[in-house]
Scaffold this active site. Sequence first.
Site, mmCIF file in Angstrom:
data_model
loop_
_atom_site.group_PDB
_atom_site.id
_atom_site.type_symbol
_atom_site.label_atom_id
_atom_site.label_comp_id
_atom_site.label_asym_id
_atom_site.label_seq_id
_atom_site.Cartn_x
_atom_site.Cartn_y
_atom_site.Cartn_z
ATOM 1 N N ARG A 74 -17.509 23.464 -30.992
ATOM 2 C CA ARG A 74 -17.948 24.076 -32.257
ATOM 3 C C ARG A 74 -18.812 23.134 -33.095
ATOM 4 O O ARG A 74 -18.799 23.182 -34.320
ATOM 5 C CB ARG A 74 -16.746 24.535 -33.078
ATOM 6 C CG ARG A 74 -15.864 25.548 -32.369
ATOM 7 C CD ARG A 74 -16.621 26.850 -32.068
ATOM 8 N NE ARG A 74 -15.746 27.792 -31.369
ATOM 9 C CZ ARG A 74 -15.649 27.892 -30.041
ATOM 10 N NH1 ARG A 74 -16.402 27.130 -29.258
ATOM 11 N NH2 ARG A 74 -14.835 28.758 -29.488
ATOM 12 N N SER B 228 -12.696 33.844 -36.838
ATOM 13 C CA SER B 228 -11.761 32.728 -36.997
ATOM 14 C C SER B 228 -12.171 31.855 -38.177
ATOM 15 O O SER B 228 -13.325 31.444 -38.292
ATOM 16 C CB SER B 228 -11.720 31.881 -35.727
ATOM 17 O OG SER B 228 -11.199 32.630 -34.646
ATOM 18 N N GLU C 236 -13.819 26.410 -39.569
ATOM 19 C CA GLU C 236 -14.899 26.890 -38.707
ATOM 20 C C GLU C 236 -15.917 27.665 -39.541
ATOM 21 O O GLU C 236 -17.104 27.657 -39.251
ATOM 22 C CB GLU C 236 -14.330 27.780 -37.600
ATOM 23 C CG GLU C 236 -15.355 28.212 -36.561
ATOM 24 C CD GLU C 236 -14.713 28.840 -35.335
ATOM 25 O OE1 GLU C 236 -15.235 29.864 -34.863
ATOM 26 O OE2 GLU C 236 -13.704 28.294 -34.850
#
Length: 309
Positions: free
Chosen positions: A175, A225, A295
């Site tokens: 990520r 998320s 995130e």
Amino acid sequence: MLEDKIKSEISPYRGRLVPQCPLARHTSWRVGGCAQYAYYPTDLEDLKVFLNQLSTEQPLTWLGLGSNLLIRDGGIMGTVILTRYGLKSLHQQDDGLIRAEAGVPCAKLAKFCLRYNLTGGEFFAGIPGTVGGALVMNAGAFGGETWKYLVAVDVIDRKGCIHSKSRSDFQVAYRNVSGLPDNQWFVAGYFCFASAQDDTVKQDIHQLLARRDASQPIGKLSCGSVFKNPPGDHAARLIETCGLKGYRIGGAHISMKHANFIINTGQATATDIEALIEHIEQIVWKTQCVRLEKEVHILGLNTSKTMLE
């Protein structure tokens, strides 16, 4: 005004520049303030012209589907580029690479792979954003990650010039992608997918979407998320262990179906959602001794500030 200044230049842009543009409609949480200016490019060539005429002092923000983003209630200073309306070219080149511009929805890229029987891109069906956002954060789903299939990218700078870069120019992690110079932004990615030998691509996509629908609150106002998974663990497990499922602040609550999702019930503000994010971080750290890393990206001004400050 900025709009009048740009329109007076020799080479006018073809897209639409909107002052004080409400941004809630452009995010999956449906919250947030206005952009000082929002630009709807017609295509990549138009965006090049627009940036070439834009003052380098004007702050720039890039927005796709707004699915991994919380825009604060005070809005965003400067100009927001709405990529989904113009950077939407998607095709297979003569060399076999798939070129997808930043505004292409990831789900559309997955469908493209299905149409041409290409394997590897099935996981894009589970990413609720655009290719541009996927490039920025190495988005992934169902064990697949964006940069695993990436060969090269096109980036654009403040003057509207396009630069081609290879995958080796960047450092890629879970990520996270680093190596993009300041004042440059991804506008296209070149992907390499293998040809499938049978019809498993369609079957895989259907199975992956079924798994997603069974475990996530699809159809609700969320960003996907909220937190990254810590090494060797899952953010949802940690949040659920703290007994936070269903916890609410204002019009925002933690999903009962998946604890790493925050739902806007329809009355939430960005301030409600940010306060809930902070509460989750504090409780997980206090009780589990784990610092969750967001995130979701949080941008913009608090309501205590104004665009005139």
